[in-house]
Design a protein around this motif. Structure first.
Motif, PDB file in Angstrom:
ATOM      1  N   SER A  69     -43.431  81.467  15.864  1.00 57.82           N
ATOM      2  CA  SER A  69     -44.003  80.147  15.612  1.00 57.82           C
ATOM      3  C   SER A  69     -44.030  79.842  14.122  1.00 57.82           C
ATOM      4  CB  SER A  69     -45.419  80.068  16.194  1.00 57.82           C
ATOM      5  OG  SER A  69     -45.403  80.267  17.600  1.00 57.82           O
ATOM      6  N   ALA A  70     -44.352  80.850  13.321  1.00 46.49           N
ATOM      7  CA  ALA A  70     -44.364  80.656  11.873  1.00 46.49           C
ATOM      8  C   ALA A  70     -42.971  80.332  11.357  1.00 46.49           C
ATOM      9  CB  ALA A  70     -44.912  81.906  11.187  1.00 46.49           C
ATOM     10  N   GLY A  76     -42.102  76.766  11.661  1.00 43.83           N
ATOM     11  CA  GLY A  76     -42.797  75.816  10.796  1.00 43.83           C
ATOM     12  C   GLY A  76     -44.278  76.037  10.642  1.00 43.83           C
ATOM     13  N   ASP A  77     -44.942  76.547  11.695  1.00 41.30           N
ATOM     14  CA  ASP A  77     -46.399  76.715  11.607  1.00 41.30           C
ATOM     15  C   ASP A  77     -46.828  77.681  12.707  1.00 41.30           C
ATOM     16  OD1 ASP A  77     -49.291  76.352  11.802  1.00 41.30           O
ATOM     17  OD2 ASP A  77     -48.991  74.573  10.571  1.00 41.30           O
ATOM     18  N   TRP A  78     -47.631  78.687  12.363  1.00 43.18           N
ATOM     19  CA  TRP A  78     -48.056  79.669  13.361  1.00 43.18           C
ATOM     20  C   TRP A  78     -48.904  79.046  14.450  1.00 43.18           C
ATOM     21  CZ3 TRP A  78     -53.276  80.411  14.059  1.00 43.18           C
ATOM     22  CH2 TRP A  78     -54.125  79.953  13.053  1.00 43.18           C
ATOM     23  N   ARG A  79     -49.508  77.884  14.173  1.00 42.34           N
ATOM     24  CA  ARG A  79     -50.363  77.229  15.174  1.00 42.34           C
ATOM     25  C   ARG A  79     -49.556  76.592  16.296  1.00 42.34           C
ATOM     26  NH1 ARG A  79     -53.685  73.442  11.208  1.00 42.34           N
ATOM     27  NH2 ARG A  79     -51.523  73.185  10.475  1.00 42.34           N
ATOM     28  N   LEU A  80     -48.223  76.517  16.137  1.00 45.01           N
ATOM     29  CA  LEU A  80     -47.386  75.977  17.207  1.00 45.01           C
ATOM     30  C   LEU A  80     -47.521  76.784  18.496  1.00 45.01           C
ATOM     31  CD1 LEU A  80     -44.106  75.127  15.243  1.00 45.01           C
ATOM     32  CD2 LEU A  80     -45.706  73.506  16.276  1.00 45.01           C
TER      33      LEU A  80
END
Length: 235
Positions: free
Chosen positions: A8-9, A12-16
């Motif tokens: 996910s990171a 673009g973003d680990w929160r994905l």
């Protein structure tokens, strides 16, 4: 979990990872049907059909013979040298080493040792230039180093490969911002072992891999300033 978070990171973003989890809970049957109609179109479909043949032409696989039958006349290949028992401690290695210096100033280190199958290993390292001459040339040097096995001024890539095959050698040449390295692994040839009286009979080696490795690796050093320090190590 750590692997999923890293994916996910990378996107673009680990929160994905958690956003996708929450959005998946909101998917309805109507959403599935809508997406299926949008993408699973007949014009974009590949259809395979199995049509049986009344008289199929099949390959017949014979039964495996008994192991005892296969080994009935087995004699094995030519026995290879077993080498010697050598304790690779710093003391033993230092006691066996032969150090010398070539006319061009290159340091030469030999480790005469009986190896299994008469295997010979060589490592050649050429160091050149200084920090001022190399400033800002790191990327170019790395690219040039990756191309050293692709050919030289006098040898094409195929000629290098043919020479390696003829000598039964595994050759690798690489380079960096301030050095070029060539490694060779081959098998000693008895007919060349005493060529010109060098190397010693106890040293299972031959001259041709060394000459080739120096010739290939020197292609990088010729483009730079004179060698500051060089060394060659036989294992």
């Amino acid at each position: 979990m750590a692997l999923d978070l890293s994916e996910s990171a990378a996107n673009g973003d680990w929160r994905l990872l958690f956003l996708g989890r929450d959005e998946l809970k909101k998917v309805t049957e109507q959403d599935v049907l809508r997406v299926a109609k949008a993408y699973l179109k007949e014009s974009n479909r590949t259809l395979g059909q199995f049509i049986p043949d009344k008289t199929p032409d099949r390959a017949e696989i014979p039964e495996s013979p008994e192991i005892s039958t296969r080994f009935k006349d087995f004699k094995g290949g030519e026995a290879i040298s077993e080498g010697e028992v050598f304790e690779p401690s710093p003391t033993n290695i230092e006691a066996r080493l032969l150090r010398s210096k070539l006319p061009n100033g290159m340091k030469l280190v030999l480790l005469p040792k009986k190896t299994r199958g008469g295997t010979v290993s060589a490592l050649l390292t050429l160091r050149f230039a200084d920090e001022k001459a190399l400033f800002g040339k790191g990327a170019a040097a790395q690219m040039a180093g990756s191309l050293l096995m692709r050919g030289t001024k006098s040898k094409s890539r195929q000629q290098i490969q043919d020479a390696s095959d003829r000598l039964k050698a595994q050759l690798n040449v690489s380079g960096g911002v301030n050095n070029a390295t060539a490694s060779v692994q081959t098998v000693a040839a008895k007919s060349r072992r005493r060529a010109n009286g060098w190397p010693p009979k106890s040293c299972a080696s031959r001259r041709s891999p060394t000459a080739n490795s120096k010739r290939f690796a020197s292609s990088a050093s010729r483009r730079s300033k004179p060698a500051r320090a060089s060394r060659s190590r036989w294992l």
